[in-house]
Design a protein around this motif. Structure first.
Motif, mmCIF file in Angstrom:
data_model
loop_
_atom_site.group_PDB
_atom_site.id
_atom_site.type_symbol
_atom_site.label_atom_id
_atom_site.label_comp_id
_atom_site.label_asym_id
_atom_site.label_seq_id
_atom_site.Cartn_x
_atom_site.Cartn_y
_atom_site.Cartn_z
ATOM 1 N N LEU A 64 64.616 92.511 -80.090
ATOM 2 C CA LEU A 64 65.303 92.688 -78.802
ATOM 3 C C LEU A 64 64.305 92.595 -77.647
ATOM 4 N N CYS A 65 63.124 93.144 -77.856
ATOM 5 C CA CYS A 65 62.047 93.049 -76.866
ATOM 6 C C CYS A 65 61.698 91.580 -76.612
ATOM 7 N N PHE A 66 61.508 90.808 -77.695
ATOM 8 C CA PHE A 66 61.180 89.385 -77.559
ATOM 9 C C PHE A 66 62.306 88.625 -76.860
ATOM 10 N N GLN A 67 63.538 88.993 -77.182
ATOM 11 C CA GLN A 67 64.679 88.328 -76.553
ATOM 12 C C GLN A 67 64.651 88.533 -75.035
ATOM 13 N N GLN A 68 64.378 89.766 -74.614
ATOM 14 C CA GLN A 68 64.313 90.056 -73.180
ATOM 15 C C GLN A 68 63.151 89.331 -72.514
ATOM 16 N N ILE A 69 62.002 89.319 -73.161
ATOM 17 C CA ILE A 69 60.840 88.616 -72.600
ATOM 18 C C ILE A 69 61.166 87.133 -72.446
ATOM 19 N N GLY A 70 61.758 86.536 -73.477
ATOM 20 C CA GLY A 70 62.115 85.122 -73.413
ATOM 21 C C GLY A 70 63.106 84.825 -72.301
ATOM 22 N N ARG A 71 64.132 85.651 -72.171
ATOM 23 C CA ARG A 71 65.157 85.437 -71.135
ATOM 24 C C ARG A 71 64.581 85.585 -69.737
ATOM 25 N N GLN A 72 63.743 86.605 -69.543
ATOM 26 C CA GLN A 72 63.272 86.916 -68.201
ATOM 27 C C GLN A 72 61.984 86.201 -67.807
ATOM 28 N N LEU A 73 61.123 85.900 -68.788
ATOM 29 C CA LEU A 73 59.805 85.345 -68.450
ATOM 30 C C LEU A 73 59.509 84.004 -69.121
ATOM 31 N N GLY A 74 60.293 83.617 -70.116
ATOM 32 C CA GLY A 74 60.171 82.286 -70.685
ATOM 33 C C GLY A 74 59.322 82.169 -71.936
#
Length: 198
Positions: A64-74
């Protein structure tokens, strides 16, 4: 599909999760915030996440952490986190060249995860538990090239970073390219293929 666990109850070793903070480089407080937002670790007085290196943390929360990083920062940041894994995770002894590095990556992957309280690779029995997918190793005959088919729940860019860092440790000119013939996990596929050449 990326960032969805294959099984419930899988855990990741704390030392490995330090890669999230390392991937943010000078912005370690921001990396720490992503982990803390998913309930991973505790906040230390300096604002950074405190992780027990020998402790175990939820893979679901990490994804979930990686998903948020990917969505918000790429993807660039996910790749940087993947590149930080070899500096933090436990790897088997005896790696001497790029072939050893990519061939043993699947063992290292399982050494840093556990299922039902047991590490997913037992060096004494050479038994590997299923439940997190695999990193493949297939040398291309007659070429300085390896094909790695990865079917893990981790983001595509993270895996590309991990493969790049492992390859460049033993061949500084190594490049990793995505095999566009495979159905990428970013496109709801179940695996990604990568060519490692040097």
């Amino acid at each position: 599909m990326q960032c969805v666990p294959f099984e419930e109850g899988i855990e990741i070793k704390g030392q490995t999760l330090k890669s999230v903070v390392d991937g943010f480089n000078a912005f370690a407080v921001l990396g720490s915030a992503y982990l803390l937002d998913e309930g991973i670790g505790t906040r230390s007085p300096n604002g950074l996440v405190s992780l027990d290196p020998e402790g175990w943390y939820s893979q679901r929360s990490c994804l979930l952490c990686f998903q948020q990083i990917g969505r918000q920062l790429g993807d660039g940041l996910l790749m940087q986190i993947g590149m930080a894994i070899p500096r933090n995770a436990h790897f088997p002894d005896g790696i001497q060249n790029i072939h050893d590095a990519i061939r043993t990556l699947d063992v290292a992957y399982h050494l840093n995860h556990r299922k039902n309280g047991r590490v997913m690779w037992d060096p004494s029995t050479r038994r590997m538990e299923e439940g997190i997918g695999h990193y493949g190793y297939e040398p291309v005959p007659g070429q300085r090239k390896i094909f790695s088919l990865c079917n893990t729940p981790y983001p595509c860019a993270f895996d590309q970073g991990l493969l790049t860092a492992m390859a460049q440790r033993y061949a500084s000119n190594a490049r990793v390219t995505h095999d566009n013939a495979s159905l990428c996990r970013k496109l709801r596929g179940d695996r990604c293929g990568y060519f490692i050449s040097w």
